[in-house]
Design a protein around this motif. Structure first.
Motif, mmCIF file in Angstrom:
data_model
loop_
_atom_site.group_PDB
_atom_site.id
_atom_site.type_symbol
_atom_site.label_atom_id
_atom_site.label_comp_id
_atom_site.label_asym_id
_atom_site.label_seq_id
_atom_site.Cartn_x
_atom_site.Cartn_y
_atom_site.Cartn_z
ATOM 1 N N LEU A 226 41.297 44.371 34.716
ATOM 2 C CA LEU A 226 42.722 44.073 34.599
ATOM 3 C C LEU A 226 43.215 44.153 33.163
ATOM 4 C CD1 LEU A 226 42.820 40.985 36.985
ATOM 5 C CD2 LEU A 226 43.860 43.223 37.433
ATOM 6 N N PRO A 227 44.494 44.496 32.991
ATOM 7 C CA PRO A 227 45.113 44.367 31.668
ATOM 8 C C PRO A 227 45.071 42.898 31.218
ATOM 9 C CG PRO A 227 46.488 45.673 33.137
ATOM 10 C CD PRO A 227 45.412 45.074 33.986
ATOM 11 N N ALA A 228 45.233 42.674 29.927
ATOM 12 C CA ALA A 228 45.038 41.335 29.355
ATOM 13 C C ALA A 228 45.884 40.269 30.039
ATOM 14 C CB ALA A 228 45.331 41.378 27.858
ATOM 15 N N ALA A 229 47.161 40.557 30.291
ATOM 16 C CA ALA A 229 48.049 39.547 30.876
ATOM 17 C C ALA A 229 47.584 39.132 32.269
ATOM 18 C CB ALA A 229 49.479 40.080 30.925
ATOM 19 N N GLN A 230 47.178 40.105 33.084
ATOM 20 C CA GLN A 230 46.713 39.782 34.438
ATOM 21 C C GLN A 230 45.292 39.202 34.410
ATOM 22 O OE1 GLN A 230 48.351 42.834 33.780
ATOM 23 N NE2 GLN A 230 50.228 41.811 34.474
ATOM 24 N N HIS A 231 44.467 39.670 33.474
ATOM 25 C CA HIS A 231 43.112 39.135 33.325
ATOM 26 C C HIS A 231 43.154 37.639 33.039
ATOM 27 C CE1 HIS A 231 38.810 39.347 32.310
ATOM 28 N NE2 HIS A 231 39.090 38.571 31.286
ATOM 29 N N ALA A 232 44.135 37.192 32.267
ATOM 30 C CA ALA A 232 44.236 35.779 31.920
ATOM 31 C C ALA A 232 44.532 34.900 33.134
ATOM 32 C CB ALA A 232 45.321 35.595 30.859
ATOM 33 N N VAL A 233 45.137 35.483 34.171
ATOM 34 C CA VAL A 233 45.458 34.702 35.374
ATOM 35 C C VAL A 233 44.193 34.224 36.065
ATOM 36 C CG1 VAL A 233 46.542 34.827 37.672
ATOM 37 C CG2 VAL A 233 47.657 35.877 35.695
ATOM 38 N N VAL A 234 43.112 34.988 35.988
ATOM 39 C CA VAL A 234 41.870 34.625 36.683
ATOM 40 C C VAL A 234 41.382 33.254 36.229
ATOM 41 C CG1 VAL A 234 39.500 35.315 37.182
ATOM 42 C CG2 VAL A 234 41.271 37.063 36.892
ATOM 43 N N GLY A 235 41.434 32.993 34.930
ATOM 44 C CA GLY A 235 40.947 31.715 34.416
ATOM 45 C C GLY A 235 41.783 30.524 34.811
ATOM 46 N N THR A 236 42.990 30.741 35.334
ATOM 47 C CA THR A 236 43.860 29.630 35.730
ATOM 48 C C THR A 236 43.769 29.316 37.219
ATOM 49 O OG1 THR A 236 45.798 31.030 36.185
ATOM 50 C CG2 THR A 236 45.454 30.317 33.894
ATOM 51 N N LEU A 237 42.948 30.052 37.959
ATOM 52 C CA LEU A 237 42.845 29.818 39.401
ATOM 53 C C LEU A 237 42.266 28.440 39.692
ATOM 54 C CD1 LEU A 237 41.336 33.239 40.604
ATOM 55 C CD2 LEU A 237 43.737 32.507 40.752
ATOM 56 N N ASP A 238 42.812 27.780 40.695
ATOM 57 C CA ASP A 238 42.226 26.548 41.209
ATOM 58 C C ASP A 238 41.364 26.908 42.411
ATOM 59 O OD1 ASP A 238 41.624 23.886 41.501
ATOM 60 O OD2 ASP A 238 43.719 23.212 41.480
ATOM 61 N N ARG A 239 40.638 25.948 42.960
ATOM 62 C CA ARG A 239 39.740 26.249 44.082
ATOM 63 C C ARG A 239 40.512 26.800 45.274
ATOM 64 N NH1 ARG A 239 36.551 21.138 45.824
ATOM 65 N NH2 ARG A 239 35.948 21.282 43.619
ATOM 66 N N ALA A 240 39.943 27.851 45.872
ATOM 67 C CA ALA A 240 40.502 28.559 47.027
ATOM 68 C C ALA A 240 41.745 29.372 46.673
ATOM 69 C CB ALA A 240 40.802 27.623 48.190
ATOM 70 N N GLU A 241 42.134 29.397 45.410
ATOM 71 C CA GLU A 241 43.228 30.272 45.011
ATOM 72 C C GLU A 241 42.682 31.654 44.657
ATOM 73 O OE1 GLU A 241 46.584 27.205 43.210
ATOM 74 O OE2 GLU A 241 45.327 28.347 41.810
ATOM 75 N N ARG A 242 43.554 32.639 44.712
ATOM 76 C CA ARG A 242 43.170 34.009 44.395
ATOM 77 C C ARG A 242 44.227 34.660 43.529
ATOM 78 N NH1 ARG A 242 46.192 37.772 47.161
ATOM 79 N NH2 ARG A 242 47.223 37.077 49.083
ATOM 80 N N THR A 243 43.871 35.786 42.942
ATOM 81 C CA THR A 243 44.863 36.591 42.240
ATOM 82 C C THR A 243 45.595 37.460 43.262
ATOM 83 O OG1 THR A 243 43.356 38.467 41.912
ATOM 84 C CG2 THR A 243 43.359 36.725 40.220
ATOM 85 N N PRO A 244 46.727 38.027 42.874
ATOM 86 C CA PRO A 244 47.320 39.061 43.729
ATOM 87 C C PRO A 244 46.364 40.254 43.851
ATOM 88 C CG PRO A 244 48.911 38.251 42.125
ATOM 89 C CD PRO A 244 47.584 37.683 41.726
ATOM 90 N N ILE A 245 46.583 41.054 44.865
ATOM 91 C CA ILE A 245 45.764 42.243 45.097
ATOM 92 C C ILE A 245 46.076 43.295 44.034
ATOM 93 C CG2 ILE A 245 45.632 44.252 46.633
ATOM 94 C CD1 ILE A 245 45.617 42.417 48.963
ATOM 95 N N PHE A 246 45.034 44.020 43.610
ATOM 96 C CA PHE A 246 45.242 45.202 42.782
ATOM 97 C C PHE A 246 44.348 46.319 43.302
ATOM 98 C CE2 PHE A 246 42.086 42.503 40.787
ATOM 99 C CZ PHE A 246 41.105 43.336 40.277
ATOM 100 N N LEU A 247 44.667 47.547 42.903
ATOM 101 C CA LEU A 247 43.967 48.731 43.399
ATOM 102 C C LEU A 247 43.123 49.337 42.284
ATOM 103 C CD1 LEU A 247 43.553 50.953 45.620
ATOM 104 C CD2 LEU A 247 45.508 52.140 44.580
ATOM 105 N N LEU A 248 41.855 49.604 42.595
ATOM 106 C CA LEU A 248 40.976 50.339 41.696
ATOM 107 C C LEU A 248 40.892 51.772 42.189
ATOM 108 C CD1 LEU A 248 38.030 47.798 41.200
ATOM 109 C CD2 LEU A 248 40.004 48.187 39.729
ATOM 110 N N ASN A 249 41.172 52.701 41.303
ATOM 111 C CA ASN A 249 41.192 54.115 41.670
ATOM 112 C C ASN A 249 40.286 54.899 40.741
ATOM 113 O OD1 ASN A 249 42.847 56.902 40.833
ATOM 114 N ND2 ASN A 249 42.552 56.610 43.022
ATOM 115 N N ASN A 250 39.328 55.601 41.338
ATOM 116 C CA ASN A 250 38.433 56.457 40.570
ATOM 117 C C ASN A 250 38.990 57.867 40.593
ATOM 118 O OD1 ASN A 250 36.208 58.268 39.912
ATOM 119 N ND2 ASN A 250 34.885 56.476 40.040
ATOM 120 N N ARG A 251 39.328 58.380 39.443
ATOM 121 C CA ARG A 251 39.984 59.685 39.374
ATOM 122 C C ARG A 251 39.092 60.806 39.891
ATOM 123 N NH1 ARG A 251 41.349 56.789 34.805
ATOM 124 N NH2 ARG A 251 43.580 56.559 34.376
#
Length: 391
Positions: A269-294
């Motif tokens: 993830l980009p830095a701004a979205q990567h930082a959201v991971v550390g703020t998760l509480d139990r059973a919380e998740r990040t929004p979905i994102f797509l990984l694409n291999n060119r």
């Protein structure tokens, strides 16, 4: 011991010593750590974060009920995993003239591996499949099956190169996992095989899938459960969820399948979205994102981070990455993400029972133990290989 350099998860109280805040990793040091720390490698994949929410609106996603979303918990959750053990490294000698001596050899590995399925349903946790194989992995074109006193090692073709045999073993395990998962869904009966033969192995031990998930005692109990499930559910097994340990990696052909990744080595993830991971509480998740291999579209997938119940620790303590197929409509992928929040946290392990808690889910840990018991004695197998090599 890991120092905390980012935002602390909600509710977390790190220890303090002379002004320094720190936390102790929950994983047994012999397993390493669940996250590589501050030196996560940058991903080469293209990442799309403007999917479930806009990138600027990224925040922890509360459990579905708190967001007014209803989730139908499946009647059964199937966990798929495999174990492997290299019994010996070998060399396949090049063919030499009659009476001559080979001057070159190709690398090979002799390995035992097993894959299985555990079903967690209203009757508890019980084994649906345990399949043991032995293989001789090499690029040598003239290699043949190797029969020893400990079993037969079937030839599996590998690519040239020092890593070829190991990669071939990994691919063979992935394909076996897909086959046994499909079979478990179709019949819901206990099937155990060794070397492609239908010889039964020892029955599953009571309670080996974790306290609170202790299935039936013995094969008769398993057969009784299978009959009940077969009568109650359709052959399509539409009301289940399949969870494979690790990334999907080509195991995307089956529906309602999630990949469960315990360790983190790459920053996607980009830095701004990567930082959201550390703020998760139990059973919380990040929004979905797509990984694409060119270069390889088969590698694409929807993915999200989920925090499992765990004691206070570092910002990424208890975080796992969950993924699903990228060819699903976005609303179906979101539904699977919500389902993961409702289902997976209840299987999280605890530190006093597992050295990789909470990411090593109880059914997966129990399945790994059950499969390792079936691999056979490593020393006996090694000696049988040495005897076979001596002629």
């Amino acid at each position: 011991m890991t120092t905390t350099t980012g935002p602390i998860a909600s509710g977390v109280a790190p220890f303090a010593a002379r002004g320094m805040r720190f936390s102790v990793d929950a994983w047994d040091p012999s397993y390493g750590t669940s996250v590589a720390g501050d030196d996560l490698a940058d991903s080469s994949a293209r990442v799309e974060v403007n999917l479930e929410v806009r990138a600027a609106a990224w925040r922890p996603m509360a459990v579905p009920a708190a967001r007014g979303r209803s989730v139908a918990v499946p009647a059964a959750v199937l966990f798929v995993d495999g174990v492997r053990r290299v019994e010996a490294r070998a060399w396949i000698h090049d063919l030499a003239p009659s009476g001559g001596r080979a001057t070159a050899a190709a690398p090979a590995i002799c390995a035992s591996y097993a894959c299985g399925v555990v079903c967690c349903c209203g009757q508890g946790a019980h084994l649906l499949g345990a399949h043991v194989r032995r293989g001789l992995f090499t690029a040598a074109s003239h290699a043949v099956d190797l029969t020893t006193g400990g079993g037969r090692y079937r030839v599996r073709t590998a690519k040239d190169g020092p890593d070829g045999p190991t990669l071939a073993l990994q691919q063979e395990m992935l394909e076996l996992e897909v086959r046994i998962a499909a079979r478990a869904r179709g019949t819901h009966e206990l099937v155990q095989t060794v070397d492609d033969d239908d010889h039964p192995l020892a029955d599953v031990l009571p309670g080996e899938f974790g306290e609170g998930f202790g299935g039936q005692d013995g094969h008769a109990g398993q057969a009784s459960q299978a009959s009940q499930h077969t009568a109650d559910r359709s052959a399509g097994q539409a009301d289940d969820l399949l969870v494979v340990d690790g990334p999907l990696r080509g195991r995307t052909r089956l529906p309602r399948m999630l990949g469960f990744v315990k360790t983190h080595h790459t920053q996607y993830l980009p830095a701004a979205q990567h930082a959201v991971v550390g703020t998760l509480d139990r059973a919380e998740r990040t929004p979905i994102f797509l990984l694409n291999n060119r270069r390889d579209a088969s590698w694409d997938r929807f993915t999200w981070y989920l925090r499992l119940p765990s004691r206070p620790g570092a910002p990424w303590a208890g975080v796992a990455r969950v993924e699903c197929r990228a060819d699903l409509p976005l609303d179906e992928a979101v539904a699977l993400a919500d389902l993961s929040q409702a289902v997976l946290p209840r299987f999280a392990s605890q530190e006093f029972k597992d050295g990789r808690a909470p990411q090593n889910l109880y059914p997966i840990a129990g399945l790994e133990r059950a499969l390792r018991r079936r691999l056979g004695d490593a020393q006996l197998l090694y000696r049988s290989l040495r005897r076979a090599a001596a002629g």
